[in-house]
Design a protein around this motif. Structure first.
Motif, PDB file in Angstrom:
ATOM      1  N   ILE A  27       0.540  -1.467  -0.251  1.00 13.16           N
ATOM      2  CA  ILE A  27      -0.321   0.178  -0.395  1.00 13.16           C
ATOM      3  C   ILE A  27       0.570   1.085   0.096  1.00 13.16           C
ATOM      4  O   ILE A  27       0.812   2.556  -0.523  1.00 13.16           O
ATOM      5  CB  ILE A  27      -1.551   0.481   1.371  1.00 13.16           C
ATOM      6  N   HIS A  28       1.621   0.829   0.503  1.00 10.55           N
ATOM      7  CA  HIS A  28       2.943   1.920   0.712  1.00 10.55           C
ATOM      8  C   HIS A  28       3.580   2.632  -0.960  1.00 10.55           C
ATOM      9  O   HIS A  28       4.155   4.088  -0.819  1.00 10.55           O
ATOM     10  CB  HIS A  28       4.161   2.073   1.128  1.00 10.55           C
ATOM     11  N   TYR A  29       3.736   1.743  -1.655  1.00  9.51           N
ATOM     12  CA  TYR A  29       3.837   2.607  -2.775  1.00  9.51           C
ATOM     13  C   TYR A  29       2.698   3.330  -3.790  1.00  9.51           C
ATOM     14  O   TYR A  29       3.057   4.526  -3.837  1.00  9.51           O
ATOM     15  CB  TYR A  29       3.664   1.258  -4.265  1.00  9.51           C
ATOM     16  N   TYR A  30       1.810   3.241  -3.524  1.00  3.88           N
ATOM     17  CA  TYR A  30       0.018   3.798  -3.556  1.00  3.88           C
ATOM     18  C   TYR A  30       0.636   5.158  -3.035  1.00  3.88           C
ATOM     19  O   TYR A  30       0.875   6.107  -2.835  1.00  3.88           O
ATOM     20  CB  TYR A  30      -0.903   3.375  -3.277  1.00  3.88           C
ATOM     21  N   ILE A  31       1.071   5.704  -1.371  1.00  3.55           N
ATOM     22  CA  ILE A  31       0.644   6.130  -0.213  1.00  3.55           C
ATOM     23  C   ILE A  31       2.351   7.082  -0.944  1.00  3.55           C
ATOM     24  O   ILE A  31       1.960   8.349  -1.259  1.00  3.55           O
ATOM     25  CB  ILE A  31       0.745   5.565   0.684  1.00  3.55           C
ATOM     26  N   ASN A  32       3.450   6.348  -1.379  1.00  5.35           N
ATOM     27  CA  ASN A  32       4.723   7.126  -1.568  1.00  5.35           C
ATOM     28  C   ASN A  32       4.010   8.125  -2.848  1.00  5.35           C
ATOM     29  O   ASN A  32       4.591   9.209  -2.972  1.00  5.35           O
ATOM     30  CB  ASN A  32       5.884   6.332  -2.106  1.00  5.35           C
ATOM     31  N   VAL A  33       3.857   7.334  -4.217  1.00  2.98           N
ATOM     32  CA  VAL A  33       3.251   8.453  -4.609  1.00  2.98           C
ATOM     33  C   VAL A  33       3.166   9.470  -5.216  1.00  2.98           C
ATOM     34  O   VAL A  33       2.988  10.987  -5.874  1.00  2.98           O
ATOM     35  CB  VAL A  33       2.806   7.589  -6.502  1.00  2.98           C
ATOM     36  N   LEU A  34       1.587   9.069  -4.126  1.00  5.51           N
ATOM     37  CA  LEU A  34       0.152   9.932  -4.188  1.00  5.51           C
ATOM     38  C   LEU A  34       1.402  11.449  -3.065  1.00  5.51           C
ATOM     39  O   LEU A  34       0.736  12.840  -3.436  1.00  5.51           O
ATOM     40  CB  LEU A  34      -0.758   9.564  -3.461  1.00  5.51           C
ATOM     41  N   LYS A  35       2.039  11.029  -2.057  1.00  3.53           N
ATOM     42  CA  LYS A  35       2.333  12.216  -1.321  1.00  3.53           C
ATOM     43  C   LYS A  35       3.759  13.007  -2.404  1.00  3.53           C
ATOM     44  O   LYS A  35       3.392  14.155  -2.024  1.00  3.53           O
ATOM     45  CB  LYS A  35       3.674  11.470  -0.024  1.00  3.53           C
ATOM     46  N   LYS A  36       4.361  12.399  -2.720  1.00  2.00           N
ATOM     47  CA  LYS A  36       5.255  13.086  -4.415  1.00  2.00           C
ATOM     48  C   LYS A  36       4.492  14.022  -5.069  1.00  2.00           C
ATOM     49  O   LYS A  36       5.002  15.149  -5.734  1.00  2.00           O
ATOM     50  CB  LYS A  36       5.962  11.845  -4.772  1.00  2.00           C
ATOM     51  N   GLU A  37       3.386  13.152  -5.351  1.00  2.00           N
ATOM     52  CA  GLU A  37       2.142  14.465  -6.538  1.00  2.00           C
ATOM     53  C   GLU A  37       1.809  14.772  -5.666  1.00  2.00           C
ATOM     54  O   GLU A  37       0.893  15.894  -6.384  1.00  2.00           O
ATOM     55  CB  GLU A  37       1.329  13.187  -7.009  1.00  2.00           C
ATOM     56  N   CYS A  38       1.792  15.577  -4.320  1.00  2.00           N
ATOM     57  CA  CYS A  38       1.259  16.367  -3.714  1.00  2.00           C
ATOM     58  C   CYS A  38      -0.364  16.152  -3.493  1.00  2.00           C
ATOM     59  O   CYS A  38      -1.571  16.771  -3.528  1.00  2.00           O
ATOM     60  CB  CYS A  38       1.091  17.392  -3.934  1.00  2.00           C
ATOM     61  N   VAL A  39      -1.050  14.982  -3.715  1.00  2.00           N
ATOM     62  CA  VAL A  39      -2.539  14.309  -3.810  1.00  2.00           C
ATOM     63  C   VAL A  39      -3.190  14.165  -2.586  1.00  2.00           C
ATOM     64  O   VAL A  39      -2.349  13.409  -1.953  1.00  2.00           O
ATOM     65  CB  VAL A  39      -2.786  13.057  -4.730  1.00  2.00           C
ATOM     66  N   ASN A  40      -3.859  14.969  -1.883  1.00  2.00           N
ATOM     67  CA  ASN A  40      -4.879  14.315  -1.134  1.00  2.00           C
ATOM     68  C   ASN A  40      -5.329  12.670  -0.498  1.00  2.00           C
ATOM     69  O   ASN A  40      -5.754  12.458  -1.743  1.00  2.00           O
ATOM     70  CB  ASN A  40      -5.934  15.207  -0.553  1.00  2.00           C
ATOM     71  N   TYR A  41      -5.243  11.787  -0.190  1.00  2.00           N
ATOM     72  CA  TYR A  41      -5.741  11.030  -0.186  1.00  2.00           C
ATOM     73  C   TYR A  41      -6.236  10.735   1.146  1.00  2.00           C
ATOM     74  O   TYR A  41      -6.054  11.020   2.319  1.00  2.00           O
ATOM     75  CB  TYR A  41      -5.032   9.174  -0.012  1.00  2.00           C
ATOM     76  N   ASN A  42      -7.378   9.311   0.950  1.00  2.00           N
ATOM     77  CA  ASN A  42      -7.694   8.087   2.600  1.00  2.00           C
ATOM     78  C   ASN A  42      -7.391   6.860   2.423  1.00  2.00           C
ATOM     79  O   ASN A  42      -7.802   6.493   1.073  1.00  2.00           O
ATOM     80  CB  ASN A  42      -9.055   8.727   2.008  1.00  2.00           C
ATOM     81  N   LEU A  43      -6.823   6.546   3.385  1.00  2.00           N
ATOM     82  CA  LEU A  43      -6.802   4.958   3.278  1.00  2.00           C
ATOM     83  C   LEU A  43      -8.026   4.319   4.132  1.00  2.00           C
ATOM     84  O   LEU A  43      -8.084   4.896   5.180  1.00  2.00           O
ATOM     85  CB  LEU A  43      -5.672   4.974   4.039  1.00  2.00           C
ATOM     86  N   ILE A  44      -8.874   3.791   3.206  1.00  2.00           N
ATOM     87  CA  ILE A  44      -9.865   3.487   4.472  1.00  2.00           C
ATOM     88  C   ILE A  44      -9.296   1.270   4.119  1.00  2.00           C
ATOM     89  O   ILE A  44      -9.471   0.880   3.272  1.00  2.00           O
ATOM     90  CB  ILE A  44     -11.482   3.258   2.810  1.00  2.00           C
ATOM     91  N   ALA A  45      -9.508   1.516   6.043  1.00  2.00           N
ATOM     92  CA  ALA A  45      -8.826  -0.326   5.726  1.00  2.00           C
ATOM     93  C   ALA A  45     -10.203  -0.230   6.489  1.00  2.00           C
ATOM     94  O   ALA A  45     -11.038  -0.312   7.333  1.00  2.00           O
ATOM     95  CB  ALA A  45      -7.155  -0.417   6.220  1.00  2.00           C
ATOM     96  N   TRP A  46      -9.196  -1.823   6.868  1.00  2.00           N
ATOM     97  CA  TRP A  46     -10.244  -2.419   8.167  1.00  2.00           C
ATOM     98  C   TRP A  46      -9.727  -2.785   8.918  1.00  2.00           C
ATOM     99  O   TRP A  46      -8.559  -3.655   8.762  1.00  2.00           O
ATOM    100  CB  TRP A  46     -11.081  -3.915   6.488  1.00  2.00           C
ATOM    101  N   ASN A  47      -9.957  -3.135   9.773  1.00  2.00           N
ATOM    102  CA  ASN A  47      -9.948  -3.639  11.670  1.00  2.00           C
ATOM    103  C   ASN A  47      -9.973  -5.081  11.717  1.00  2.00           C
ATOM    104  O   ASN A  47     -10.409  -5.149  12.756  1.00  2.00           O
ATOM    105  CB  ASN A  47      -9.806  -2.744  12.694  1.00  2.00           C
ATOM    106  N   ARG A  48      -9.155  -5.412  10.937  1.00  2.00           N
ATOM    107  CA  ARG A  48      -9.604  -7.349  10.913  1.00  2.00           C
ATOM    108  C   ARG A  48      -9.603  -8.183  12.554  1.00  2.00           C
ATOM    109  O   ARG A  48     -10.280  -8.349  13.000  1.00  2.00           O
ATOM    110  CB  ARG A  48      -9.869  -8.026  10.367  1.00  2.00           C
ATOM    111  N   SER A  49      -8.459  -7.560  12.901  1.00  2.00           N
ATOM    112  CA  SER A  49      -7.731  -7.942  14.143  1.00  2.00           C
ATOM    113  C   SER A  49      -8.923  -7.937  15.138  1.00  2.00           C
ATOM    114  O   SER A  49      -9.114  -8.164  16.841  1.00  2.00           O
ATOM    115  CB  SER A  49      -6.660  -8.127  14.364  1.00  2.00           C
ATOM    116  N   GLY A  50      -9.347  -6.228  15.343  1.00  2.00           N
ATOM    117  CA  GLY A  50     -10.177  -5.864  15.951  1.00  2.00           C
ATOM    118  C   GLY A  50      -8.946  -4.654  17.457  1.00  2.00           C
ATOM    119  O   GLY A  50      -9.642  -4.162  18.175  1.00  2.00           O
ATOM    120  N   LYS A  51      -7.597  -4.878  16.729  1.00  2.00           N
ATOM    121  CA  LYS A  51      -6.686  -4.480  17.972  1.00  2.00           C
ATOM    122  C   LYS A  51      -5.696  -3.377  16.932  1.00  2.00           C
ATOM    123  O   LYS A  51      -5.289  -2.237  17.050  1.00  2.00           O
ATOM    124  CB  LYS A  51      -5.654  -5.616  18.293  1.00  2.00           C
TER     125      LYS A  51
END
Length: 365
Positions: A27-51
Motif C-alpha cells: 500500500i505504501h507504493y500508492y501512498i509514496n506516489v500520492l505524496k510525491k505528486e502532492c495528492v490528497n488521499y484517504n486510506l479506507i482500511a479494515w480493522n480485522r483483528s480488532g486491535k
C-alpha cells in the motif's frame, strides 16, 4: 507553485484496503506516489483483528473483527459490511480516483464502481481468493471498466480474464536491496528451515515435517501464526517430533533477525491454482536476506528459482533430505547472491513501471 501542484492538491484519491495496513506493505507504493505528486488521499482500511482501531486525517478504519478461522459465511458477511462502509464513505466525499484492492470487494461493488467511477478506478489484485470461481464471469467487465489493472504476480494471468496488467510486487519500499554479506554463505552444523508469516496449508507443511522429523541434522522453525499453526503444533506433539519449533507471533522489527538466523526458507505449498500462481512475501525476504528457498514444482516461484538459481524446486519423487544435501554440495555462494540481486532488480523494474503508470493517470485526471 506550479499549476500541476495546485491541480493535484485539489484532487482526492481513495485507497480501499480490506485489511490492516501493517499486513499490506504494498500500500505504501500508492501512498509514496500520492505524496510525491502532492495528492490528497484517504486510506479506507479494515480493522480485522480488532486491535488496530485508529482514525487519522488520512486513515479511516472499519471496525469489525474477522479472524482467519471464520467460516465462508462469516467472511462473506464481513466483506458485505466492509463494502457498505466503503460505499458510504465514497458517497460522502467526492474522489477523483479510487484504488480497490482484492477481488471480492471489487465484485461486491461492481455496479457502484462502473456507474460512478468508470475509467476512474484502479483494480489491484493480490490473491485469487477461495470464491473466485463464483465471480469469474463478472470479472471481465470490471477489468475493462477500470483505468488500469494491477497484479502482484505474473502467475495470476493463468486464471484471470485477458487484460493488460501492471505488476506491483508484495514488498515494502525499503525492501528492494539485498543485505551485504561480509563472508561467503556456508552451511555448517544443523540446517534450519524457516516458515515465516501466516502459517497455513496443513498437508504441505506436514509433508515437510514428516520428511525431516527427528533428523538431528535439520531443525524446522515456524515463526508466525495462522489457521493451521495450532494443528501442526498438536501433530508434532502427538507424534513426538522434537526438531520443530513454533515461536508464534512476532514483531515486524524482529523479522530481519528471524530471517537472518535460518539456512533455508520453506515455500512448499499445495498444488492449487491460487497457491501455484502467487508470490508470497517470504520469497522476497529470502532474496533480501540471501536464503535459498524450497518451492513447489509447477509454481510461479519455481519459474523464478529456475531463472535465477535461488533455491530448490521440490521433486516429490526424491527424499527432501537428499535434495537439500545435493543442493548444499553444489552450492556456489557468489552465483547465488548474484541471482538474488538479479531477481530484486527485476522486481524493482516491474514496480517502477507500475509507479510510472500511476503517475501518468494522476496527471491526466
Amino acid at each position: 507553485m506550479s499549476i500541476l501542484i495546485v491541480k493535484n492538491e485539489l484532487m482526492k484519491v481513495a485507497l480501499i484496503l480490506p485489511a490492516e495496513p501493517e499486513m499490506a506493505p504494498y500500500i505504501h507504493y500508492y501512498i509514496n506516489v500520492l505524496k510525491k505528486e502532492c495528492v490528497n488521499y484517504n486510506l479506507i482500511a479494515w480493522n480485522r483483528s480488532g486491535k488496530n482501531s485508529r482514525i487519522t486525517s488520512n486513515m479511516i478504519m472499519y471496525d469489525s473483527v474477522s479472524p482467519d478461522t471464520a467460516s465462508y459465511i462469516e467472511k462473506m458477511r464481513g466483506y458485505i459490511g466492509f463494502t457498505r462502509f466503503v460505499k458510504k464513505q465514497l458517497k460522502s466525499v467526492e474522489y477523483d480516483l479510487v484504488v480497490i484492492h482484492t477481488i471480492l470487494p471489487a465484485v461486491l461493488m461492481k455496479r457502484f464502481l462502473i456507474r460512478n467511477y468508470e475509467k476512474r478506478y484502479v483494480l489491484d489484485i493480490r490473491d485469487r481468493g477461495s470464491l473466485f470461481g463464483l465471480w469469474k464471469h463478472q470479472f471481465s467487465k470490471l477489468l475493462s471498466s477500470s483505468v488500469f489493472n494491477v497484479i502482484s504476480s505474473p502467475g495470476f494471468k493463468q486464471w484471470l480474464p485477458k487484460s493488460n496488467f501492471y505488476l506491483s510486487h508484495n514488498i515494502g519500499l525499503n525492501g528492494l536491496k539485498g543485505v551485504c554479506l561480509d563472508k561467503e554463505i556456508q552451511f555448517g552444523g544443523k540446517i534450519t528451515i524457516l516458515s515465516i508469516g501466516q502459517i497455513r496449508f496443513y498437508e504441505a507443511n506436514k509433508y515437510v515435517i514428516d520428511s525431516l522429523a527427528n533428523n538431528s541434522r535439520f531443525g524446522l522453525h515456524y515463526a508466525g501464526f495462522g489457521p493451521d499453526s495450532e494443528r501442526l503444533q498438536l501433530y508434532c506433539s502427538q507424534n513426538h517430533i522434537s526438531n520443530v519449533i513454533f515461536s508464534g507471533r512476532y514483531m515486524k522489527k524482529d523479522e530481519p533477525e528471524i530471517l537472518g538466523s535460518c539456512d533455508f526458507i520453506n515455500i512448499v505449498f499445495p498444488k492449487t491454482s491460487g497457491t501455484l500462481s502467487a508470490m508470497p512475501n517470504r520469497f522476497y525476504g529470502a532474496a533480501i536476506f540471501r536464503k535459498p528457498v524450497i518451492v513447489t514444482s509447477g509454481s510461479v516461484q519455481a519459474e523464478y528459482v529456475k531463472k535465477y538459481g535461488t533455491g530448490i524446486i521440490l521433486d516429490e519423487n526424491v527424499e527432501l533430505q537428499k535434495q537439500i544435501e545435493n543442493y548444499i554440495a553444489s552450492f556456489d555462494s557468489e552465483r547465488f547472491v548474484m541471482g538474488c540481486d538479479a531477481f530484486l532488480s527485476e522486481v524493482a523494474k516491474d514496480n517502477e513501471c507500475f509507479e510510472n503508470q500511476l503517475i501518468g493517470v494522476i496527471r491526466k485526471l
